[in-house]
Design a protein around this motif. Sequence first.
Motif, PDB file in Angstrom:
ATOM      1  N   PHE A 120       0.826  -1.204   0.000  1.00 43.51           N
ATOM      2  CA  PHE A 120       0.000   0.000   0.000  1.00 43.51           C
ATOM      3  C   PHE A 120       0.867   1.263   0.000  1.00 43.51           C
ATOM      4  O   PHE A 120       0.523   2.266  -0.628  1.00 43.51           O
ATOM      5  N   MET A 121       1.983   1.201   0.702  1.00 43.26           N
ATOM      6  CA  MET A 121       2.873   2.361   0.781  1.00 43.26           C
ATOM      7  C   MET A 121       3.492   2.713  -0.566  1.00 43.26           C
ATOM      8  O   MET A 121       3.820   3.880  -0.821  1.00 43.26           O
ATOM      9  N   SER A 122       3.655   1.719  -1.434  1.00 45.77           N
ATOM     10  CA  SER A 122       4.338   1.969  -2.705  1.00 45.77           C
ATOM     11  C   SER A 122       3.579   2.959  -3.582  1.00 45.77           C
ATOM     12  O   SER A 122       4.192   3.698  -4.366  1.00 45.77           O
ATOM     13  N   ILE A 123       2.253   2.978  -3.451  1.00 41.51           N
ATOM     14  CA  ILE A 123       1.449   3.847  -4.325  1.00 41.51           C
ATOM     15  C   ILE A 123       1.662   5.321  -4.002  1.00 41.51           C
ATOM     16  O   ILE A 123       2.039   6.106  -4.882  1.00 41.51           O
ATOM     17  N   PRO A 124       1.428   5.776  -2.760  1.00 41.02           N
ATOM     18  CA  PRO A 124       1.656   7.208  -2.484  1.00 41.02           C
ATOM     19  C   PRO A 124       3.113   7.625  -2.595  1.00 41.02           C
ATOM     20  O   PRO A 124       3.402   8.765  -2.999  1.00 41.02           O
ATOM     21  N   MET A 125       4.042   6.726  -2.270  1.00 37.02           N
ATOM     22  CA  MET A 125       5.446   7.087  -2.366  1.00 37.02           C
ATOM     23  C   MET A 125       5.874   7.285  -3.818  1.00 37.02           C
ATOM     24  O   MET A 125       6.824   8.031  -4.101  1.00 37.02           O
ATOM     25  N   THR A 126       5.186   6.615  -4.749  1.00 40.63           N
ATOM     26  CA  THR A 126       5.487   6.764  -6.174  1.00 40.63           C
ATOM     27  C   THR A 126       4.766   7.955  -6.787  1.00 40.63           C
ATOM     28  O   THR A 126       5.305   8.643  -7.659  1.00 40.63           O
ATOM     29  N   VAL A 127       3.558   8.227  -6.304  1.00 42.10           N
ATOM     30  CA  VAL A 127       2.733   9.284  -6.898  1.00 42.10           C
ATOM     31  C   VAL A 127       3.179  10.669  -6.453  1.00 42.10           C
ATOM     32  O   VAL A 127       3.129  11.633  -7.236  1.00 42.10           O
ATOM     33  N   GLY A 128       3.629  10.815  -5.214  1.00 47.05           N
ATOM     34  CA  GLY A 128       3.933  12.131  -4.665  1.00 47.05           C
ATOM     35  C   GLY A 128       4.969  12.936  -5.434  1.00 47.05           C
ATOM     36  O   GLY A 128       4.705  14.086  -5.825  1.00 47.05           O
ATOM     37  N   PRO A 129       6.169  12.401  -5.688  1.00 47.50           N
ATOM     38  CA  PRO A 129       7.197  13.192  -6.377  1.00 47.50           C
ATOM     39  C   PRO A 129       6.806  13.686  -7.774  1.00 47.50           C
ATOM     40  O   PRO A 129       7.104  14.848  -8.111  1.00 47.50           O
ATOM     41  N   PRO A 130       6.149  12.885  -8.641  1.00 41.50           N
ATOM     42  CA  PRO A 130       5.745  13.436  -9.939  1.00 41.50           C
ATOM     43  C   PRO A 130       4.759  14.595  -9.823  1.00 41.50           C
ATOM     44  O   PRO A 130       4.839  15.560 -10.599  1.00 41.50           O
TER      45      PRO A 130
END
Length: 397
Positions: free
Chosen positions: A308-318
């Motif tokens: 679950f953590m992988s989704i927000p951690m990937t979406v935030g920087p872009p």
Amino acid sequence: MGMIFFCCPIVSVFTDVFGCRRTAVVGAAVGFVGLVSSSFVSSIEPLYLTYGIIFACGCSFAYQPSLVILGHYFKKRLGLVNGIVTAGSSIFTILLPFLLRVLTDSVGLFYTLRVLCIFMFVLFLAGFTYRPLASSAKDKDSGTKGGNRFSLFSRRKFSPPKKIFNFTIFKVTAYAVWAVGIPLALFGYFVPYVHLMKHVNERFQDEKNKEVVLMCIGITSGVGRLLFGRIADYVPGVKKVYLQVLSFFFIGLMSMMIPLCSLFGALIAVCLIMGLFDGCFISIMAPIAFELVGAQDVSQAIGFLLGFMSIPMTVGPPIAGLLRDKLGSYDVAFYLAGIPPLIGGAVLCFIPWIHSKKQREINKTTGGEKMEKMLENQNSLLSSSSGIFKKESDSVI
């Protein structure tokens, strides 16, 4: 990092089925193959496969068992042990950039990747040291109940599909809230790590050694993992969650303060504080998972959470990068990056209350059952004694 965490729910299944040792060893071997393959490609497209998928999946299979295996050996000092283990990544965060710079300047990128294969080989050898005591005891018990080795083998190899992915852990309300609150808090987590150096180059153009800001985060993150890992051992039960609440509060606050720093020294101070509480958040994840679901289900509990953590951690920087392109600076991106940790921390505050409420309900239920059993035993004792008395009176007559 996003790909590594994204694979963790699948890795948790392999950990449950094959054990921590086999999963970690195979993962390190796959990562080694991916890294070696990456050193022979001549264009960026094959790197998406060799480095982005094969190497990342191998790292995921090696990483998740390293969190689970600690709970098999340590109970009282699990927080400290997690702090020591996770502090290793902080040490490499500090030292690896210097090593990579020296290697790339001297031997080039592809030979640098081959040198890094040494670390993966060490990880491969380290996987053989895993001896999951808790799982072996569990297998022994299941083998005794089954009656023979064949029943144990059949249960391992042909378990029902519902047992593969253990979705029943989401029936634990406190864990379900935790699995929602943590990803919610991480939408802005990676924004400082990805965009901080570009912000520093824009804001402090005349400063030298600008890389020191990331080094400060790495140093205090290692200190925070050791410090708060030890503190977590003194915090009873699920109340360890309050340490994560505290860490998210400071991470969010420091993210918002980055654009306000007009002096380079002030920015370094902000990064030091951010790194300290970043270490707090990371070091106590596994101890909290053990408290919420227990040792038997902790593998998939950690796996689902990391997925679950992988989704927000990937979406935030872009998203932060898009805001920079639209607005011309990173100020708004850093302000917004500080909001999710505050919201996620507020959600986590409910977990101890939910857990204690559930425990009271369980205690009431078990207390009622014990009372019923005591009454049944008392009634059976009275009936048996009355029967004996009746027989004795009949014999006297």
